[in-house]
Design an enzyme around this catalytic site. Structure first.
Site, PDB file in Angstrom:
ATOM      1  N   ARG A  86       0.848  -1.186   0.000  1.00  0.00           N
ATOM      2  CA  ARG A  86       0.000   0.000   0.000  1.00  0.00           C
ATOM      3  C   ARG A  86       0.884   1.237   0.000  1.00  0.00           C
ATOM      4  O   ARG A  86       1.959   1.231   0.601  1.00  0.00           O
ATOM      5  CB  ARG A  86      -0.888   0.050   1.237  1.00  0.00           C
ATOM      6  CG  ARG A  86      -2.128  -0.802   1.164  1.00  0.00           C
ATOM      7  CD  ARG A  86      -3.166  -0.242   0.177  1.00  0.00           C
ATOM      8  NE  ARG A  86      -4.366  -1.048   0.149  1.00  0.00           N
ATOM      9  CZ  ARG A  86      -4.586  -2.052  -0.713  1.00  0.00           C
ATOM     10  NH1 ARG A  86      -3.695  -2.354  -1.633  1.00  0.00           N
ATOM     11  NH2 ARG A  86      -5.714  -2.728  -0.682  1.00  0.00           N
TER      12      ARG A  86
ATOM     13  N   HIS B 181      -1.187   1.004  -9.480  1.00  0.00           N
ATOM     14  CA  HIS B 181      -1.921   0.079  -8.590  1.00  0.00           C
ATOM     15  C   HIS B 181      -2.537  -1.049  -9.435  1.00  0.00           C
ATOM     16  O   HIS B 181      -3.753  -1.286  -9.399  1.00  0.00           O
ATOM     17  CB  HIS B 181      -3.013   0.809  -7.798  1.00  0.00           C
ATOM     18  CG  HIS B 181      -3.453   0.043  -6.574  1.00  0.00           C
ATOM     19  ND1 HIS B 181      -3.716   0.623  -5.367  1.00  0.00           N
ATOM     20  CD2 HIS B 181      -3.685  -1.280  -6.384  1.00  0.00           C
ATOM     21  CE1 HIS B 181      -4.087  -0.288  -4.487  1.00  0.00           C
ATOM     22  NE2 HIS B 181      -4.082  -1.459  -5.076  1.00  0.00           N
TER      23      HIS B 181
HETATM   24  P1  NDP Z   1      -2.034 -11.335   4.593  1.00  0.00           P
HETATM   25  O1  NDP Z   1      -2.892 -10.792   5.664  1.00  0.00           O
HETATM   26  O2  NDP Z   1      -2.241 -12.740   4.180  1.00  0.00           O
HETATM   27  O3  NDP Z   1      -0.496 -11.166   4.975  1.00  0.00           O
HETATM   28  C1  NDP Z   1      -0.005 -10.005   5.556  1.00  0.00           C
HETATM   29  C2  NDP Z   1       1.415 -10.247   6.020  1.00  0.00           C
HETATM   30  O4  NDP Z   1       1.922  -9.043   6.585  1.00  0.00           O
HETATM   31  C3  NDP Z   1       1.482 -11.313   7.131  1.00  0.00           C
HETATM   32  O5  NDP Z   1       2.634 -12.096   7.000  1.00  0.00           O
HETATM   33  C4  NDP Z   1       1.571 -10.465   8.383  1.00  0.00           C
HETATM   34  O6  NDP Z   1       2.209 -11.083   9.486  1.00  0.00           O
HETATM   35  C5  NDP Z   1       2.431  -9.315   7.889  1.00  0.00           C
HETATM   36  N1  NDP Z   1       2.279  -8.168   8.778  1.00  0.00           N
HETATM   37  C6  NDP Z   1       1.175  -7.477   9.094  1.00  0.00           C
HETATM   38  N2  NDP Z   1       1.444  -6.520   9.992  1.00  0.00           N
HETATM   39  C7  NDP Z   1       2.755  -6.615  10.255  1.00  0.00           C
HETATM   40  C8  NDP Z   1       3.637  -5.922  11.113  1.00  0.00           C
HETATM   41  N3  NDP Z   1       3.223  -4.923  11.920  1.00  0.00           N
HETATM   42  N4  NDP Z   1       4.932  -6.300  11.140  1.00  0.00           N
HETATM   43  C9  NDP Z   1       5.383  -7.324  10.376  1.00  0.00           C
HETATM   44  N5  NDP Z   1       4.592  -8.021   9.533  1.00  0.00           N
HETATM   45  C10 NDP Z   1       3.295  -7.673   9.478  1.00  0.00           C
HETATM   46  O7  NDP Z   1      -2.227 -10.366   3.363  1.00  0.00           O
HETATM   47  P2  NDP Z   1      -2.006 -10.683   1.803  1.00  0.00           P
HETATM   48  O8  NDP Z   1      -0.709 -11.355   1.647  1.00  0.00           O
HETATM   49  O9  NDP Z   1      -3.209 -11.335   1.243  1.00  0.00           O
HETATM   50  O10 NDP Z   1      -1.950  -9.196   1.199  1.00  0.00           O
HETATM   51  C11 NDP Z   1      -0.974  -8.283   1.638  1.00  0.00           C
HETATM   52  C12 NDP Z   1      -1.296  -6.879   1.153  1.00  0.00           C
HETATM   53  O11 NDP Z   1      -1.055  -6.771  -0.243  1.00  0.00           O
HETATM   54  C13 NDP Z   1      -2.748  -6.448   1.288  1.00  0.00           C
HETATM   55  O12 NDP Z   1      -3.052  -6.036   2.606  1.00  0.00           O
HETATM   56  C14 NDP Z   1      -2.832  -5.279   0.307  1.00  0.00           C
HETATM   57  O13 NDP Z   1      -2.529  -4.073   0.947  1.00  0.00           O
HETATM   58  C15 NDP Z   1      -1.746  -5.610  -0.710  1.00  0.00           C
HETATM   59  N6  NDP Z   1      -2.302  -5.887  -2.043  1.00  0.00           N
HETATM   60  C16 NDP Z   1      -1.977  -5.063  -3.081  1.00  0.00           C
HETATM   61  C17 NDP Z   1      -2.444  -5.305  -4.342  1.00  0.00           C
HETATM   62  C18 NDP Z   1      -2.025  -4.471  -5.487  1.00  0.00           C
HETATM   63  O14 NDP Z   1      -2.573  -4.620  -6.584  1.00  0.00           O
HETATM   64  N7  NDP Z   1      -1.031  -3.621  -5.339  1.00  0.00           N
HETATM   65  C19 NDP Z   1      -3.335  -6.435  -4.616  1.00  0.00           C
HETATM   66  C20 NDP Z   1      -3.602  -7.255  -3.474  1.00  0.00           C
HETATM   67  C21 NDP Z   1      -3.112  -6.973  -2.225  1.00  0.00           C
HETATM   68  P3  NDP Z   1       1.606 -12.416  10.131  1.00  0.00           P
HETATM   69  O15 NDP Z   1       1.969 -13.521   9.142  1.00  0.00           O
HETATM   70  O16 NDP Z   1       2.318 -12.553  11.403  1.00  0.00           O
HETATM   71  O17 NDP Z   1       0.121 -12.209  10.232  1.00  0.00           O
HETATM   72  C1  OXD Z   2      -6.163  -5.398  -3.040  1.00  0.00           C
HETATM   73  C2  OXD Z   2      -5.804  -4.428  -4.045  1.00  0.00           C
HETATM   74  O1  OXD Z   2      -6.056  -5.109  -1.859  1.00  0.00           O
HETATM   75  O2  OXD Z   2      -6.249  -4.544  -5.201  1.00  0.00           O
HETATM   76  O3  OXD Z   2      -6.594  -6.509  -3.422  1.00  0.00           O
HETATM   77  O4  OXD Z   2      -5.029  -3.519  -3.772  1.00  0.00           O
END
Ligand code: NDP
Ligand code: OXD
Length: 317
Positions: free
Chosen positions: A232, A280
């Site tokens: 993000r 994005h």
């Molecule tokens: P998940 O919830 O499956 O994974 C998030 C990861 O981030 C987990 O490993 C989590 O740790 C870690 N995390 C969260 N908070 C912290 C912190 N404070 N310190 C360290 N690690 C942290 O999410 P997804 O993998 O499904 O998606 C990740 C992000 O990708 C989404 O939230 C979104 O913002 C972004 N995204 C962007 C897209 C784009 O087109 N650019 C499309 C889709 C998603 P833990 O394993 O311990 O829970």
């Molecule tokens: C998502 C995105 O969060 O598209 O899936 O950014």
């Protein structure tokens, strides 16, 4: 009036495709773009991307909210959310798209894509013989969730060394995992290329700042680390990234997300030689692929079964 309606709110997206695809899976259930008043009792489910503040706050029979993204910061921006479960997208289609983006950007930097493109523009023939092999390069993945783990596995298959960082301890085969604040410094010192797949939460906002970048200390291969952010825009401090590029603390960045989207025309990021921008677009939410699973969740909920892919509201993701 149908009293089992679905409210669809997709700011900035074409709603027609979503209505069509949701309808395909829910014949007979009406999909509306606006409730009939703030306290419309006919709305059972809301399907949202950046819904307006307050839209969902008073719907008395709302059972669940479905985020059309994997990220849910856009849902939480609304401070008046009702106390109903929120489910997010976890889908092989979205995951595969994100891993394509990650592999594309990692390989492009690894194989000097930006440099060769600028050489082509200037008709320069310069092979650069000192190229690292994949196993000499470590990719550090910030966020070892659904997306991070798949990217890790695909990059591993290409031969890269992989490290990862998460909030809670994780185990991913063949990945050196670091956890929380205590593991952050070692993680930042571990990699040549950083791929950011974190959610935007109170803890992660602004995490890609000058202090963090200064702790990315590996100087081999690219001279300074490469940063790729597809998580993000709120994770990054763009003025700090520009400073880091200009001071040689980062050798290049690929950014898919921005503090403000769309990225302003006057942003210096657009024209910076070391910045690759995508709008994005790393992993699009496909109506064709996602409407079916979302409706399946609604049907499960109607039968009294638990929802999956629920968001932890306390953690914010
Ligand atoms: P998940 O919830 O499956 O994974 C998030 C990861 O981030 C987990 O490993 C989590 O740790 C870690 N995390 C969260 N908070 C912290 C912190 N404070 N310190 C360290 N690690 C942290 O999410 P997804 O993998 O499904 O998606 C990740 C992000 O990708 C989404 O939230 C979104 O913002 C972004 N995204 C962007 C897209 C784009 O087109 N650019 C499309 C889709 C998603 P833990 O394993 O311990 O829970
Ligand atoms: C998502 C995105 O969060 O598209 O899936 O950014």
């Amino acid at each position: 009036m149908n009293d089992e309606r679905i409210l669809l709110s997709v700011t900035g997206w074409d709603p027609d495709i979503w209505v069509r695809e949701l309808n395909r899976h829910t014949p007979g259930r009406e999909i509306v773009l606006e409730p009939d008043g703030a306290d419309d009792p006919s709305i059972r489910y809301a399907v949202v991307w950046k819904q307006p503040e307050g839209l969902l706050s008073n719907l008395p029979r709302l059972k669940a909210i479905f985020s059309l993204g994997a990220g849910v910061d856009h849902v939480f921006k609304d401070t008046t959310l009702p106390d109903v479960p929120i489910a997010r997208i976890v889908s092989p289609d979205l995951t595969a798209r994100m891993s394509e983006y990650v592999v594309w950007r990692v390989l492009d930097h690894h194989r000097f894509g930006p440099l060769y493109r600028s050489q082509q523009d200037a008709r320069i023939w310069n092979e650069l013989r000192d190229q690292a092999s994949a196993d000499e390069v470590t990719v550090g993945i910030m966020g070892l969730g659904e997306l991070g783990r798949d990217s890790a596995n695909k990059l591993k298959a290409l031969g890269f060394e992989i490290t990862g960082w998460s909030r809670r301890p994780q185990r991913v085969e063949g990945v050196t995992c670091y956890t929380g604040q205590e593991g952050f410094g070692d993680f930042l010192a571990s990699a040549n290329i950083f791929v950011v797949l974190l959610p935007l939460t109170g803890e992660t906002r602004g995490i890609l700042n000058l202090d963090t970048i200064r702790r990315m200390t590996r100087r081999d291969h690219f001279g300074a680390p490469v940063l790729i952010n597809a998580g993000r825009g709120g994770l990054q401090v763009e003025t700090d990234i520009l400073t880091a590029l200009d001071e040689g603390l980062l050798s290049a960045v690929s950014l898919d997300v921005f503090e403000t989207e769309p990225l302003a025309e006057e942003s210096p990021l657009w024209a910076h030689a070391k910045v690759t921008i995508t709008p994005h677009a790393a992993a699009a939410s496909s109506p064709k692929k996602l409407a079916g699973p979302i409706v399946a969740q609604m049907k499960a909920c109607d039968r009294g079964e638990p929802l999956t892919n629920l968001v932890d509201k306390d953690a914010g993701y």
